[in-house]
Scaffold this motif. Structure first.
Motif, mmCIF file in Angstrom:
data_model
loop_
_atom_site.group_PDB
_atom_site.id
_atom_site.type_symbol
_atom_site.label_atom_id
_atom_site.label_comp_id
_atom_site.label_asym_id
_atom_site.label_seq_id
_atom_site.Cartn_x
_atom_site.Cartn_y
_atom_site.Cartn_z
ATOM 1 N N THR A 165 8.117 84.025 1.668
ATOM 2 C CA THR A 165 7.503 82.846 2.653
ATOM 3 C C THR A 165 7.656 81.350 2.194
ATOM 4 O OG1 THR A 165 5.648 84.436 3.138
ATOM 5 C CG2 THR A 165 5.283 82.063 3.709
ATOM 6 N N VAL A 166 7.647 81.331 0.757
ATOM 7 C CA VAL A 166 7.808 79.977 0.046
ATOM 8 C C VAL A 166 9.356 79.796 0.568
ATOM 9 C CG1 VAL A 166 8.091 78.663 -1.769
ATOM 10 C CG2 VAL A 166 6.248 80.563 -1.595
ATOM 11 N N VAL A 167 10.148 80.644 0.280
ATOM 12 C CA VAL A 167 11.733 80.258 0.475
ATOM 13 C C VAL A 167 11.934 79.835 1.956
ATOM 14 C CG1 VAL A 167 14.056 81.331 0.574
ATOM 15 C CG2 VAL A 167 12.258 81.767 -1.262
ATOM 16 N N GLY A 168 11.516 80.364 3.064
ATOM 17 C CA GLY A 168 11.378 80.311 4.131
ATOM 18 C C GLY A 168 10.849 78.905 4.607
ATOM 19 N N SER A 169 9.874 78.438 4.028
ATOM 20 C CA SER A 169 9.246 77.249 4.039
ATOM 21 C C SER A 169 10.083 76.042 3.909
ATOM 22 C CB SER A 169 7.918 77.005 3.277
ATOM 23 O OG SER A 169 6.876 78.045 3.546
ATOM 24 N N ILE A 170 11.109 76.132 3.068
ATOM 25 C CA ILE A 170 12.035 75.162 3.013
ATOM 26 C C ILE A 170 12.886 74.576 4.258
ATOM 27 C CG2 ILE A 170 14.150 74.337 1.740
ATOM 28 C CD1 ILE A 170 13.228 76.026 -0.579
ATOM 29 N N SER A 171 13.175 75.798 4.947
ATOM 30 C CA SER A 171 14.016 75.572 6.023
ATOM 31 C C SER A 171 13.004 74.925 7.257
ATOM 32 C CB SER A 171 14.719 76.867 6.891
ATOM 33 O OG SER A 171 13.756 77.784 6.732
#
Length: 313
Positions: A165-171
């Motif tokens: 979820t955190v990684v996807g939040s960057i995009s």
């Protein structure tokens, strides 16, 4: 007999017309589902806010820079649509296992995998070209967003770690940056604050969804936080993320007191709701409330950023 024949032929023509219309409508709906039009539309709002605020703070005319606005909006939307199409292409093995994704056109076969992949890469390429026509910085940020979503999130972290979820939040946080840098390549506290708001907003938003769909994610083998560590840990993390939003509106103090009041009220309201989750008897009902609040939060916050620029101080 002639009259009957004429009626039958007319009926057949009407049926063919209705069938063609239904097929066209269905194909269009499948296309919109493939590119995840809801995500495209919501990100268009945040992109436009970035564009608008860049024009506002640099004292540039909206109409004199309308070509830049157009390139930024269309370019970012195409990059996002292409990334979503690629996501549907890559996830077609796990999508049938989840209720909310089992009818996607890449699962049903209404869109062939090769078509979804081709459209995804094509949209990303065309969208990136349009963004580079504004500024190189906007083009680079658009590509970073696409790479993060397609590779770091879809192909890697989504299936490997609860930090997906955190990684996807960057995009998901780059659209306002794209909008700002399309007008003004220099990153000031304003676009950085927009990025941080979007970045921090996403974990509690998607964790609320993950709580509601815990069984589906478990069945698909996706290590979402509620699946791996349970609801109690998820709730505490959601509270922490929402609390991190509290100071961010103050980095946008040039927008004035009215905006600070609106943003702070939204943040406090969300934090109060998040804290209520510690004593919630019905976790799914609470998670649904958090999810709905997060959607309204984002819309009200970003729309108010634009509206307050018309208020004389």
């Amino acid at each position: 007999m002639a009259t009957t024949k004429l009626v039958n032929e007319t009926t057949m023509d009407d049926d063919k017309h209705s069938l063609n219309a239904a097929t066209t409508t269905s194909a269009w709906q499948d296309f919109l589902a493939l590119i995840k039009i809801g995500i495209v539309n919501s990100n268009a709002m945040t992109t436009f806010t970035g564009v608008w605020l860049a024009l506002y703070f640099t004292e540039r005319s909206f109409f004199a820079n309308f070509d830049i606005v157009l390139y930024a909006m269309i370019g970012s939307s195409l990059v996002i649509a292409g990334s979503c199409s690629y996501n549907n292409y890559f996830d077609r093995d796990i999508d049938p296992k989840m209720e909310r994704t089992k009818n996607r056109p890449t699962v049903s076969g209404r869109f062939q995998p090769a078509t979804a992949l081709t459209l995804g890469l094509f949209f990303i390429a065309i969208g990136s070209v349009l963004l580079f026509l504004t500024t190189p910085m906007a083009g680079v940020i658009g590509l970073i967003g696409a790479f993060t979503y397609c590779v770091l999130y879809t192909m890697w972290s989504k299936r490997k770690t609860t930090f997906n979820t955190v990684v996807g939040s960057i995009s998901g946080a780059v659209p306002p940056l794209i909008g700002w840098t399309a007008v003004e390549p220099q990153l000031t506290s304003v676009p950085i604050a927009l990025f941080l708001i979007m970045f921090i907003w996403q974990p509690p938003h998607f964790l609320a969804l993950a709580m509601r769909r815990k069984d589906e994610y478990a069945r698909a083998g996706i290590p979402m936080l509620p699946v791996v560590h349970g609801f109690a840990v998820t709730k505490r993390q959601m509270i922490a993320w929402v609390a991190c939003l509290l100071p961010l509106p103050f980095y946008l103090y040039p927008l004035g007191t009215v905006f600070l009041i609106i943003a702070t009220a939204l943040n406090i309201g969300w934090l109060v709701l998040a804290l209520k989750g510690l004593r919630a008897k019905d976790d799914i009902k609470w998670a649904t409330g958090m999810f709905v609040y997060s959607l309204n939060y984002l819309t009200i916050l970003f729309v108010s950023m634009v509206i307050v620029t018309f208020i004389p101080f």
